[in-house]
Design an enzyme around this catalytic site. Structure first.
Site, PDB file in Angstrom:
ATOM      1  CE  LYS A   1       0.046  -0.669   4.942  1.00  0.00           C
ATOM      2  NZ  LYS A   1      -0.634  -1.251   6.086  1.00  0.00           N
TER       3      LYS A   1
ATOM      4  CE1 TYR B   1      12.839  31.586   3.779  1.00  0.00           C
ATOM      5  CE2 TYR B   1      13.078  29.238   3.386  1.00  0.00           C
ATOM      6  CZ  TYR B   1      12.771  30.504   2.932  1.00  0.00           C
ATOM      7  OH  TYR B   1      12.386  30.689   1.633  1.00  0.00           O
TER       8      TYR B   1
END
Ligand SMILES: *Cc1c(COP(=O)(O)O)cnc(C)c1O
Length: 358
Positions: free
Chosen positions: A34, A255
């Site tokens: 999956k 940042y």
């Protein structure tokens, strides 16, 4: 020069399934593929494993349909079942097997008119308390499913562990005992173990094991790596240096100026970021491999880039390969730094990342 690229070694998948099956030699195996084969590519993983497994487990009908459309003919099991009665014709048309875990799914079977009966795995909640029929309701479900012409006979049984990754947790043996008691005397097949059950709890193997994460060479257990179980990482996440720059002591990087250079040094800028699935929450010091040596992440991860401290004497150049995890740097170790599990890192790779099979 390549940006974020996931290199998948299919030989590692082949090796890992051999190791896993040797741990459960008397059981058949569903390979859990999956979530795009845990980020490794749904169809390529299915094709690589096809001759070594008895079938495939997926979480969504759409994943099963992609496998059938891609030519996969092996049995496929919907691990959570279908989500709506309108999906039942597709389950029949694509010859899918389904888990059944609730009253709504049972009523859908009772009301449907299907061309052929469907192979059903009744999911029992033996203690995880996520999906499954409560122990008190099991005999009623069995009776109704046996009376239902849309359900193939015999009925099969499945359950799932909540804590099998904790070797000392008593819940696992309680779940095994309850599963045995509730399915005693039933002619159908039984399945309980995912990777941690398969690797660590031999009495949980029953007729089918359901390995997922271990197929990809990743440990289901924290504090251990796949190598501790003889597994090989199938995915190596790579990128490249796109800049090598001098930084002065005291320069604040990226940042938020999160990291301040403690000494003059060389910084490397790597072309991967959270837009590729590298976790933004990775702290300073998370290791990366540049030219075979470990260097620390410094400063915040950006969308498309991150920064490493190459050290003042570095000779690394623009274009050099960087390994984020995989060969030589277990994803389990990165997960520890980040505060998650290897499952999440490999599954979070975004569609921008090239997946290359070797
Ligand atoms: C995903 C899944 C598995 C595989 O689990 P791993 O821990 O990755 O081995 C097995 N069974 C069910 C029901 C699942 O949803």
């Amino acid at each position: 020069m390549k940006a974020a690229t996931a290199l998948i070694r299919t030989a590692a998948l082949n090796h890992n399934i051999d190791v896993i099956r040797a741990m459960a030699p008397n059981s058949r195996a569903w390979a859990a593929i999956k979530a795009n084969g845990y980020g490794h590519g749904l169809l390529p993983v299915a094709k690589a494993l096809s001759s070594q497994v008895d079938g495939f487990g997926v979480a969504r009908l759409d994943e099963a349909l992609q496998l059938r459309a891609g030519g996969v003919v092996k049995p496929i099991l919907l691990l959570e079942g279908f989500y709506s009665a309108v999906d039942l014709p597709a389950v029949v048309a694509n010859n899918l097997q389904t888990v059944l875990h609730c009253e709504e799914q049972l009523q859908a079977f009772e009301r449907a008119t299907l061309e052929r009966p469907v192979t059903v795995w009744l999911k029992i909640d033996t203690g995880m308390h996520r999906l499954g029929v409560n122990p008190d309701d099991v005999s009623d479900f069995i009776a109704r499913l046996e009376a239902c012409p849309n359900v193939a006979k015999p009925l099969h049984f499945i359950s799932h562990f909540g804590c099998a990754d904790e070797p000392e947790n008593p819940l696992t043996l309680q779940q095994i005992d309850l599963f045995k008691a509730l399915t005693a005397g039933q002619p159908g097949l039984k399945s309980l173990a995912a990777s941690s059950g398969t690797l660590m709890w031999p009495t949980s193997h029953f007729d089918y094991v359901r390995p997922g994460i271990s197929l990809y060479g990743i440990s289901p257990v924290s504090e251990r790596t796949g190598a501790d179980f003889g597994l090989q990482p199938a995915m190596t996440m790579t990128s490249s240096l796109i800049a090598v720059r001098r930084a002065k002591q005291g320069d604040a990087i990226g940042y938020g100026s999160r990291w301040v250079t403690p000494r003059d040094t060389l910084l490397g800028v790597v072309a991967i970021g959270y837009g590729d699935g590298y976790p933004r929450v990775a702290p300073d010091g998370t290791p990366l491999l540049v030219n075979g040596r470990r260097v620390p992440l410094v400063g915040r991860v950006s969308m498309d880039m991150l920064t490493v401290d190459l050290g003042p004497d570095a000779t690394d150049r623009v274009g050099d390969e960087v390994i984020l995890w995989g060969d030589g740097l277990p994803v389990e170790e990165i997960a520890q730094h980040v505060g998650t599990i290897g499952y999440e890192l490999v599954t979070n790779i975004t569609s921008r990342v090239d997946i290359v099979y070797t």
